[in-house]
Design a protein around this motif. Structure first.
Motif, PDB file in Angstrom:
ATOM      1  N   LYS A 141       0.933  -1.097  -0.125  1.00 30.53           N
ATOM      2  CA  LYS A 141      -0.027   0.037   0.100  1.00 30.53           C
ATOM      3  C   LYS A 141       0.823   1.210   0.058  1.00 30.53           C
ATOM      4  O   LYS A 141       0.592   2.136  -0.915  1.00 30.53           O
ATOM      5  CB  LYS A 141      -0.974   0.086   1.348  1.00 30.53           C
ATOM      6  CG  LYS A 141      -1.712   1.381   1.276  1.00 30.53           C
ATOM      7  CD  LYS A 141      -2.616   1.392   2.321  1.00 30.53           C
ATOM      8  CE  LYS A 141      -2.497   0.414   3.696  1.00 30.53           C
ATOM      9  NZ  LYS A 141      -3.678   0.699   4.894  1.00 30.53           N
ATOM     10  N   ILE A 187      -3.665   9.852   4.162  1.00 34.95           N
ATOM     11  CA  ILE A 187      -3.005   8.652   4.879  1.00 34.95           C
ATOM     12  C   ILE A 187      -2.527   9.014   6.235  1.00 34.95           C
ATOM     13  O   ILE A 187      -2.026  10.244   6.291  1.00 34.95           O
ATOM     14  CB  ILE A 187      -2.084   7.723   4.016  1.00 34.95           C
ATOM     15  CG1 ILE A 187      -1.829   6.556   4.591  1.00 34.95           C
ATOM     16  CG2 ILE A 187      -0.765   8.564   3.850  1.00 34.95           C
ATOM     17  CD1 ILE A 187      -1.051   5.285   3.661  1.00 34.95           C
ATOM     18  N   LEU A 239       1.963   4.632  -3.112  1.00 28.66           N
ATOM     19  CA  LEU A 239       2.097   6.107  -2.988  1.00 28.66           C
ATOM     20  C   LEU A 239       2.982   7.023  -3.656  1.00 28.66           C
ATOM     21  O   LEU A 239       3.241   7.979  -3.713  1.00 28.66           O
ATOM     22  CB  LEU A 239       2.024   6.388  -1.561  1.00 28.66           C
ATOM     23  CG  LEU A 239       0.602   5.965  -0.693  1.00 28.66           C
ATOM     24  CD1 LEU A 239       0.766   6.220   0.810  1.00 28.66           C
ATOM     25  CD2 LEU A 239      -0.732   6.420  -1.304  1.00 28.66           C
ATOM     26  N   LEU A 284     -10.519   8.920   2.086  1.00 28.38           N
ATOM     27  CA  LEU A 284      -9.490   8.481   1.034  1.00 28.38           C
ATOM     28  C   LEU A 284      -8.949   9.605   0.488  1.00 28.38           C
ATOM     29  O   LEU A 284      -8.230   9.666  -0.568  1.00 28.38           O
ATOM     30  CB  LEU A 284     -10.205   7.705  -0.074  1.00 28.38           C
ATOM     31  CG  LEU A 284     -10.576   6.358   0.271  1.00 28.38           C
ATOM     32  CD1 LEU A 284     -11.412   5.927  -0.831  1.00 28.38           C
ATOM     33  CD2 LEU A 284      -9.665   5.491   0.882  1.00 28.38           C
ATOM     34  N   TYR A 303      -3.449  14.261   0.071  1.00 29.68           N
ATOM     35  CA  TYR A 303      -3.349  14.262  -1.182  1.00 29.68           C
ATOM     36  C   TYR A 303      -3.822  15.406  -1.743  1.00 29.68           C
ATOM     37  O   TYR A 303      -4.924  16.024  -1.510  1.00 29.68           O
ATOM     38  CB  TYR A 303      -3.697  12.995  -1.836  1.00 29.68           C
ATOM     39  CG  TYR A 303      -3.614  11.831  -1.206  1.00 29.68           C
ATOM     40  CD1 TYR A 303      -2.024  11.496  -0.744  1.00 29.68           C
ATOM     41  CD2 TYR A 303      -4.346  10.678  -0.818  1.00 29.68           C
ATOM     42  CE1 TYR A 303      -1.683  10.230  -0.183  1.00 29.68           C
ATOM     43  CE2 TYR A 303      -3.973   9.534  -0.583  1.00 29.68           C
ATOM     44  CZ  TYR A 303      -2.905   9.252  -0.043  1.00 29.68           C
ATOM     45  OH  TYR A 303      -2.494   8.057   0.618  1.00 29.68           O
ATOM     46  N   SER A 343      -2.408   3.929   7.343  1.00 26.57           N
ATOM     47  CA  SER A 343      -4.086   3.546   7.093  1.00 26.57           C
ATOM     48  C   SER A 343      -4.395   4.852   6.678  1.00 26.57           C
ATOM     49  O   SER A 343      -4.360   5.904   6.907  1.00 26.57           O
ATOM     50  CB  SER A 343      -4.378   3.097   8.780  1.00 26.57           C
ATOM     51  OG  SER A 343      -4.239   4.570   9.513  1.00 26.57           O
ATOM     52  N   ASP A 344      -5.504   4.438   5.407  1.00 29.12           N
ATOM     53  CA  ASP A 344      -6.137   5.365   4.673  1.00 29.12           C
ATOM     54  C   ASP A 344      -7.091   6.217   5.746  1.00 29.12           C
ATOM     55  O   ASP A 344      -7.823   5.643   6.544  1.00 29.12           O
ATOM     56  CB  ASP A 344      -6.634   4.676   3.683  1.00 29.12           C
ATOM     57  CG  ASP A 344      -5.873   4.022   2.570  1.00 29.12           C
ATOM     58  OD1 ASP A 344      -4.921   4.766   2.286  1.00 29.12           O
ATOM     59  OD2 ASP A 344      -6.142   3.112   2.144  1.00 29.12           O
TER      60      ASP A 344
END
Length: 110
Positions: free
Chosen positions: A19, A85, A23, A82, A104, A77-78
């Motif tokens: 995961k 993170i 990124l 979303l 983000y 952990s998201d």
């Protein structure tokens, strides 16, 4: 019986690394650090990028590294939205758990 727990932990760690590796190159709007006593977030960087080089996970904002750690020692952990993170790691100098939220940049997919 005991090996199943060990296997589950290895699988969880592998999934977490995958995961985090996805990124690579993701643009960051801003990053903040949460105080563990008051739960107040303070902004530590804006306008950056997530970079992974030689298994070192880094968040770079305004040409300054604000976070860097081996990818095996970071748990991500998201957020429920979303939009970012939460990065958890143990600080080597103080021995305390530290949380950094990375949000983000949003680009509308056309």
């Amino acid at each position: 019986m005991f090996w199943s727990k060990k296997y589950k932990l290895k699988k969880e760690k592998k999934e977490n690394e995958e995961k985090l590796r996805k990124l690579q190159g993701r643009e960051v709007r801003y990053a903040s650090k949460r105080d563990e006593i008051t739960y107040v977030e303070t902004v530590i960087g804006k306008n950056g990028v997530i970079n992974i080089v030689d298994d070192i996970f880094s968040v770079i904002c305004n040409d300054k590294i604000i976070f860097s750690s081996p990818i095996s020692e970071v748990y991500g952990s998201d957020l429920m939205s979303l939009d970012g993170i939460i990065l958890n790691y143990k600080d080597e100098t103080t021995g305390k758990d530290v949380e950094i939220m990375v949000y983000y940049k949003y680009y509308r997919k056309v």
